[in-house]
Design an enzyme around this catalytic site. Structure first.
Site, mmCIF file in Angstrom:
data_model
loop_
_atom_site.group_PDB
_atom_site.id
_atom_site.type_symbol
_atom_site.label_atom_id
_atom_site.label_comp_id
_atom_site.label_asym_id
_atom_site.label_seq_id
_atom_site.Cartn_x
_atom_site.Cartn_y
_atom_site.Cartn_z
ATOM 1 N N GLN A 1 -4.305 -5.897 -1.779
ATOM 2 C CA GLN A 1 -4.557 -4.929 -0.711
ATOM 3 C C GLN A 1 -3.462 -4.937 0.356
ATOM 4 O O GLN A 1 -2.704 -5.899 0.495
ATOM 5 C CB GLN A 1 -5.902 -5.237 -0.048
ATOM 6 C CG GLN A 1 -7.112 -4.848 -0.865
ATOM 7 C CD GLN A 1 -8.384 -4.977 -0.045
ATOM 8 O OE1 GLN A 1 -9.165 -5.872 -0.260
ATOM 9 N NE2 GLN A 1 -8.575 -4.065 0.899
ATOM 10 N N HIS A 2 -3.430 -3.869 1.122
ATOM 11 C CA HIS A 2 -2.731 -3.754 2.408
ATOM 12 C C HIS A 2 -1.218 -3.588 2.338
ATOM 13 O O HIS A 2 -0.603 -3.189 3.319
ATOM 14 C CB HIS A 2 -3.013 -4.958 3.313
ATOM 15 C CG HIS A 2 -4.451 -5.232 3.584
ATOM 16 N ND1 HIS A 2 -5.318 -4.270 4.064
ATOM 17 C CD2 HIS A 2 -5.172 -6.370 3.445
ATOM 18 C CE1 HIS A 2 -6.516 -4.825 4.216
ATOM 19 N NE2 HIS A 2 -6.457 -6.076 3.836
ATOM 20 N N ASP B 1 -7.771 -5.323 -5.073
ATOM 21 C CA ASP B 1 -8.210 -6.468 -5.873
ATOM 22 C C ASP B 1 -9.613 -6.943 -5.518
ATOM 23 O O ASP B 1 -10.413 -7.286 -6.407
ATOM 24 C CB ASP B 1 -7.208 -7.616 -5.777
ATOM 25 C CG ASP B 1 -6.849 -8.019 -4.357
ATOM 26 O OD1 ASP B 1 -7.412 -7.470 -3.378
ATOM 27 O OD2 ASP B 1 -5.988 -8.909 -4.201
#
Length: 501
Positions: A84-85, A245
């Protein structure tokens, strides 16, 4: 001989890519292809060239095809679940303009704090997006890029998350899902769309961002001719939108609207993560109020320092990771890379309570305890977001699913059991992110709900370890240090919320 349809679930994580080949009919794992990628940076910087992810995906799929023995023609679908991110900035040719800024890059902490203030404080953010920006969040990283590399930001014609980047390589389509989008800081979990006011604050336009598919299991296209050739697959292979994820791991565990709701999960990996799927939209500054990929919600808290930090302490002491003993009076908070929960991006490790009688094995045990208490305190907030009282017998009896690399370590498991006092489930599957991605791929092929598929494959049907007596003395000792330590002891960060950030 005829083959059942096969789907590929891709887990593109911080350190490597895994391609799980699964029989779509019964969920049997046929093969796992793996390929590493490199993380660069120091002093808070964590970066990876996105082209490494694409190369690793190609290598992992090739390895999986070889090991499974199934013909390429048997592969019916593929989906990517990614870390992520991360911020991927692309130019007009859809090539990366620079290495991606990863989730654990903490240089954007000042930008995160400025964004919180600019919109009117933490509650203004949670009301819109469900989450308060911290250094990990993509919005803070984009702001860092604007301020520190303005020429690169000005050349950027597309902004992607890691999984978006790979899905676009597969299909030629710019698409994401609600789950991963909810970790950007510019997607509203209240409206289910990009927030125009936040985009304006960030100097972004929706045209720079991918379209948001209804779910991670939505069919968004098939492989382009170039992608099919690169992967050695047919261009008829269906591609799902995919997700982040954590959202994919939830699917792989059978968590969601069609499965287990309000059942907590603790992931012990590079980071420590605790989450649950629930129907209630979380909106508290204490958590990341993510969307799940199937239409439910995924309140989540994440710590930066978990298994790698404890392994580092073991290495410094010259011990094996399972040489630990309970820490006694010593308290060691292994915040070696700053910390996200609590929000201490510039923190360093803290050791207190040292005595002449303290042993090296106790110091290692104290590192386990510091990491475990930190993430278990966040668990209480996740339970509250699910409408449960963490102190109630009903909540205490709810089993804690323990996943990630640490779940295979004896000391991690026993430390969590001792400090939580909860029954623990150790899911048999070890590639839960990839399993969830495979379920998303199968959903795109068949139209069946991905959590329903994962449950049919056996997700959530694992034996339970009984609870042990809770070590409240250690819990309270470590918690007191987290709450009372002066900001100066943590570097330049501040303890803004002693429970979670």
């Amino acid at each position: 001989m005829p083959y059942s349809p096969v789907v590929i679930g891709v887990d593109s994580s911080t350190q490597s890519t895994k391609a799980l080949f699964v029989d779509a009919a019964d969920g049997r794992t046929l093969a796992v292809g793996r390929s590493p990628h490199r993380v660069d940076g120091s002093a808070g910087a964590r970066e990876t060239d996105p082209e490494q992810w694409w190369q690793a995906l190609r290598e992992a799929v090739a390895m999986g095809l070889k090991e499974s023995g199934v013909p390429a023609s048997a592969v019916a679908g593929i989906a990517v679940a990614g870390q992520q991110h991360g911020l991927v900035a692309l130019g007009p040719d859809r090539r990366p303009l620079r290495p991606a800024l990863l989730w654990n890059d903490t240089r954007s902490a000042p930008q995160a704090a400025a964004l919180v203030a600019a919109l009117g404080g933490p509650h203004a953010w949670t009301d819109r997006t469900g989450s308060v920006p911290v250094a990990a969040v993509t919005a803070a990283k984009w702001q860092w890029l604007r301020e520190n590399e303005p020429a690169t930001a000005a050349r950027c014609t597309a902004v992607r998350l890691p999984h978006d980047f790979l899905t676009e390589r597969l299909t030629g389509t710019a698409v994401t899902d609600p789950g991963d989008a909810s970790g950007t800081g510019w997607y509203s979990t209240a409206t289910g769309a990009y927030d125009p006011d936040i985009l304006q604050l960030l100097g972004l336009t929706a045209q720079l961002l991918p379209t948001v598919a209804p779910t991670g299991g939505t069919r968004v296209g098939t492989l382009t001719a170039g992608a099919a050739d690169a992967l050695g697959l047919s261009p008829t292979v269906v591609v799902a939108a995919g997700t982040g994820d954590n959202m994919s791991a939830a699917v792989g565990l059978g968590l969601g609207g069609a499965g287990l709701l309000d059942h907590p999960v603790l992931s012990l990996g590079t980071s420590g993560t605790v989450f649950a799927a629930t129907r209630t939209r979380p909106a508290t500054p204490a958590l990341s109020g993510f969307a799940a990929t199937d239409g439910s919600h995924l309140p989540l808290a994440c710590t930066l320092n978990c298994t790698l930090a404890v392994d580092r302490v073991a290495a410094l002491l010259g011990l094996d990771r399972d040489d630990a003993e309970p820490g006694g009076e010593a308290v060691l908070l292994p915040y070696l890379d700053g910390e996200r929960t609590p929000d201490l991006p510039t923190a360093s490790g803290l050791l207190t309570g040292l005595r002449h009688t303290t042993t090296s094995r106790q110091l290692l045990g104290a590192a386990y305890e510091g990491a475990a208490v930190t993430v278990l305190r966040a668990l209480d907030e996740v339970l509250r977001a699910c409408g449960l009282d963490p102190a109630s017998p009903a909540a205490a009896e709810r089993p804690l699913r323990l996943i990630g690399g640490g779940a295979r370590g004896r000391t991690w498991v026993e430390t969590v059991r001792r400090l939580s006092g909860r029954p623990v489930i150790l899911p048999a599957g070890t590639e839960l992110v990839a399993v969830g991605a495979a379920a998303l791929a199968a959903s795109a092929v068949s139209g069946t709900d991905p959590v329903t598929l994962a449950r049919a494959w056996g997700a959530g049907d694992d034996p339970e370890l009984p609870p042990v007596e809770r070590d409240l003395a250690t819990w309270e000792r470590v918690g007191a240090v987290i709450e009372s330590a002066a900001p100066a002891l943590f570097g330049r960060g501040e303890v803004t919320d002693p429970g979670v950030g």
